[in-house]
Design an enzyme around this catalytic site. Sequence first.
Site: not given
Length: 332
Positions: A92, A163, A295
């Site tokens: 991420h 997210h 996502e």
Amino acid sequence: MPIKQIIKLSNNQGMHIKLSNWGATWLSCVLPVHGQNREVLLGCQSFEQYQQQDAYLGATIGRYANRIANASIDIDGKHYMLAANQGVNQLHGGKIGFDKRLWHIQSQSDQQVTFKLISPDGDQGFPGELNVEVNYQLTDDNQVIILFNATTTKTTPVNLTNHAYFNLDGETSKDILNHRLKVNANYYLPVDANGIPHNDLVSVNMHDMDLRRPKLLFEKLLESQERQITGGYDHAYLLDKTKAIAAELISSDNKVIMNVITTKPSLQVYTGNFLQHTPNRHNGEYGNFAGVALEAQFLPDSPHHASWPQPSCFLHPDQIYRYQTTYQFIVS
């Protein structure tokens, strides 16, 4: 220097969402359901708790969502080492991803807000200055539309997503295991225990990974060999682009349906397998499986797999990164 702010968007159906410029984060999503307001998004009580949790609740993820193996990339013969934050891999966007930045509020009204961020050349190891905009819009027919835009000064991989974790029964209910989920995808990506792809795309018929018909999330959840590795669903599905809707999530009481519509090629399905001890809004903690994240993104580790059947994850200086994901809520 911007300060942390909360923005509330409302529509004429009585639905409202809250957002923050800290991490361009989606904080709350309240939906009227037969006369009662239902909070369908997991979230924390305070900014301090958001900064302490590591579940990325509702955050905008960048510069690259999901994982990059060995935290390294090669572009035009040059090797770049990225900030590793999950063992030797990057997750991420690195240790200080876009979820941990204060964004500038570029514009806002009753039903939309645009956040802007400049990610400098070398940020978390990535080349190029990246100019990013994320626009949230709440429509009068209960759609939350998230539009991502970006430009770069040097070729760089870009993979922006949101997210958010959803619990359509209401976030105070125990878990999402009695939700039904449908994902219009014929292929998924097998991963190892670190979430790194170890194979090419595989048919969803393998290892009981087929979600093309609505399936109860608890059904054989930890019986599949693939899901045993990751403690539940934590897999990327390559979307069937002949279908308008990427995914459909249905609450256990059948009162709320959420459709996911996206221009992105893939959907990461994560059943919150490691949410335990994440602070909630009520001075307590969430347990595992308290929410499900859907996502929309590129396949994980795409910088190392140019042959995968999706658009390139590399953004060039003469291009504009522009992708949109819509979460459509239907009360029945």
